[in-house]
Every structure is written in C-alpha cells, then in structure tokens.
Design a protein around this motif. Structure first.
Motif, short mmCIF file in Angstrom:
data_model
loop_
_atom_site.label_atom_id
_atom_site.label_comp_id
_atom_site.label_asym_id
_atom_site.label_seq_id
_atom_site.Cartn_x
_atom_site.Cartn_y
_atom_site.Cartn_z
N LYS A 12 0.55 -1.13 0.33
CA LYS A 12 -0.03 -0.21 -0.05
C LYS A 12 0.91 0.93 0.00
N LYS A 13 0.20 2.25 -0.78
CA LYS A 13 1.02 3.62 -0.41
C LYS A 13 1.03 3.86 0.83
N MET A 14 1.94 4.37 1.02
CA MET A 14 2.73 5.59 2.88
C MET A 14 2.47 6.68 2.40
N VAL A 15 1.72 7.15 2.49
CA VAL A 15 1.04 8.50 2.57
C VAL A 15 1.53 9.78 3.75
N THR A 23 3.10 26.34 3.03
CA THR A 23 2.17 24.78 2.51
C THR A 23 2.96 23.36 3.35
N LYS A 24 1.13 22.47 3.11
CA LYS A 24 1.46 21.02 3.56
C LYS A 24 1.00 20.58 2.48
N VAL A 25 2.18 19.62 1.66
CA VAL A 25 1.97 18.33 0.71
C VAL A 25 2.30 17.19 1.47
N ALA A 26 1.26 16.02 0.30
CA ALA A 26 1.16 14.66 1.58
C ALA A 26 2.00 14.39 -0.32
N PHE A 27 3.11 12.65 0.50
CA PHE A 27 4.39 12.43 0.02
C PHE A 27 3.41 11.38 -0.46
N ASN A 28 4.83 10.29 -0.66
CA ASN A 28 4.46 8.73 -0.94
C ASN A 28 5.79 8.54 -0.32
N ALA A 29 5.95 8.09 0.62
CA ALA A 29 6.71 7.66 1.95
C ALA A 29 8.22 6.19 0.87
N GLU A 30 6.55 5.34 0.39
CA GLU A 30 7.41 3.89 -0.40
C GLU A 30 9.03 4.33 -1.17
N CYS A 31 9.17 4.45 -0.81
CA CYS A 31 10.97 4.79 -1.73
C CYS A 31 12.18 4.96 -0.41
N ASN A 32 13.20 4.38 -1.12
CA ASN A 32 14.59 4.68 0.00
C ASN A 32 14.26 5.96 0.33
N CYS A 33 15.19 6.68 1.77
CA CYS A 33 15.09 7.64 2.53
C CYS A 33 16.09 8.67 0.95
N SER A 115 9.48 3.17 6.52
CA SER A 115 9.97 2.46 7.51
C SER A 115 10.18 2.94 8.80
N LEU A 116 10.79 4.45 8.50
CA LEU A 116 10.80 5.32 10.08
C LEU A 116 10.17 5.99 9.76
N LEU A 117 8.62 6.35 9.20
CA LEU A 117 7.90 7.31 9.34
C LEU A 117 6.82 6.86 10.08
N THR A 118 5.91 7.76 10.20
CA THR A 118 4.36 7.49 10.47
C THR A 118 3.34 7.97 10.02
N PRO A 119 2.68 7.26 8.79
CA PRO A 119 0.93 6.87 8.72
C PRO A 119 0.97 8.33 8.69
N LYS A 120 0.47 9.15 8.02
CA LYS A 120 -0.89 10.26 7.99
C LYS A 120 -0.11 11.60 9.44
N SER A 159 -4.58 34.58 1.66
CA SER A 159 -5.50 34.04 1.98
C SER A 159 -5.04 32.55 0.39
N SER A 160 -4.25 33.68 -0.78
CA SER A 160 -4.71 32.60 -1.49
C SER A 160 -3.17 31.90 -1.76
N SER A 161 -2.31 32.02 -0.68
CA SER A 161 -1.12 31.54 -0.87
C SER A 161 -0.96 30.22 -0.99
N SER A 162 -1.91 29.79 0.35
CA SER A 162 -1.42 27.95 0.29
C SER A 162 -2.62 27.01 -0.49
N PRO A 163 -2.15 26.17 -1.59
CA PRO A 163 -2.18 25.30 -2.67
C PRO A 163 -3.12 24.43 -1.56
N PRO A 164 -3.99 23.90 -1.94
CA PRO A 164 -4.92 22.05 -1.01
C PRO A 164 -3.68 21.49 -1.58
N PRO A 165 -3.51 20.36 -0.67
CA PRO A 165 -2.34 19.59 -0.32
C PRO A 165 -1.94 18.92 -1.36
N GLN A 166 -0.77 18.15 -1.96
CA GLN A 166 -1.09 17.83 -3.20
C GLN A 166 -0.11 16.57 -3.58
N GLU A 167 -0.30 15.72 -3.99
CA GLU A 167 0.46 14.36 -3.74
C GLU A 167 1.73 13.98 -4.72
#
Length: 168
Positions: A12-15, A23-33, A115-120, A159-167
C-alpha cells in the motif's frame, strides 16, 4: 512456509505530509530515504521559486516575510539539490525555536522511508546548517543546527498563498 515480502504492486502507498514554505504537501514514502528526500527537496525548491515569483508584488510586512522565508532556501537549487542537505523534523508548535532533532533519514539513504515515518503524520522539511563542500562538490560536514524551511505571511496576503495539499 515463511511469508514472502510484499511486492511493490501489493504494498500500500504510505502517505505522509510535509510542511515547507507556507504549505503542507502529501508525499508517498514508499521509496528509499535518498530518493524520498531528493524528490521532496526538488519539489520544495521548485514550489518556493514559483511562490516567490507569484508574490513578487507584495509590499510592507508581507514583502519582508517573503524575503526572510526565501532566504531560508538559500543554497538549495533544483539542479544541485542533494538529499544530504535536508532532513525531516517532527512537526511541533515551536518548530522555529529550540533544538530541533533530525529524524536521520539522510543518514540511512537505502532504508525504506516508510519504515522510519508514521502514516498521515505531518513533518517539517529542515535544512542543515551552513555547510562546507568537499572538492568534488558534495556536502561536507554540517553543523548540528537545523533551519526549518517554513514561514508565514501576514494574514491579509496569505489567503491565496496556500494551495491545497497535493500528492507526490
């Protein structure tokens, strides 16, 4: 029989979420550091450059906050990005003060980031303190200081400077 490890298609993809800039952005952590930090750093630098260009007409306090924020990214460029220049820190209310502890992803380049991070969970991208360079151009010894690559703009202009979280 022993359980076989999950294949990349079965895993499963760990986000996780990473804060940088404003901003805050979503990233997939299923790869080498090393791959994870390199992709994160390049994305953050590109986003910061685009953000600064889009907000170059700010004035007063907002302009000063933008300049201070962009200064934090000094020395980082997409074409010379090196994962060893950054690490993640825990997201806390006092991320700009105190003694930040790196999670050590850069010290384990071939470990699976998930393996080093916590999902979400939300982490903050931080730059290592000023660094010397080796003759080959790679980062040298860096001080223990970390600079969180985050900043805020005054409310009236953010107010317009923070785009929605992206993956990623």
């Amino acid at each position: 029989p022993p359980a076989r490890p999950a294949t990349s298609k079965e895993r499963k993809k760990m986000v996780i979420f990473v804060r940088y800039g404003t901003t805050k952005v979503a990233f997939n952590a299923e790869c080498n550091c090393d791959i994870f930090l390199d992709a994160l750093l390049q994305r953050a630098v590109r986003d910061m450059e685009a953000f600064a260009r889009a907000h170059d007409t700010l004035e007063g306090d907002a302009k000063e906050a933008l300049v201070r924020g962009v200064q934090k990214f000094k020395g980082l460029a997409v074409d010379t990005a090196d994962y060893r220049l950054v690490d993640l820190v825990e997201n806390t209310d006092d991320v700009d003060g105190g003694d930040l502890k790196p999670l050590g992803l850069r010290d384990q380049p071939k470990a699976l980031a998930s393996s080093l991070l916590t999902p979400k969970k939300v982490y903050v991208l931080a730059k290592r303190g000023e660094t010397a360079r080796h003759d080959d151009g790679s980062p040298g010894d860096q001080g223990g200081s970390l600079v969180p690559l985050t900043f805020d703009l005054p409310r009236s202009s953010s107010s317009s400077s923070s785009p929605p979280p992206q993956e990623q």
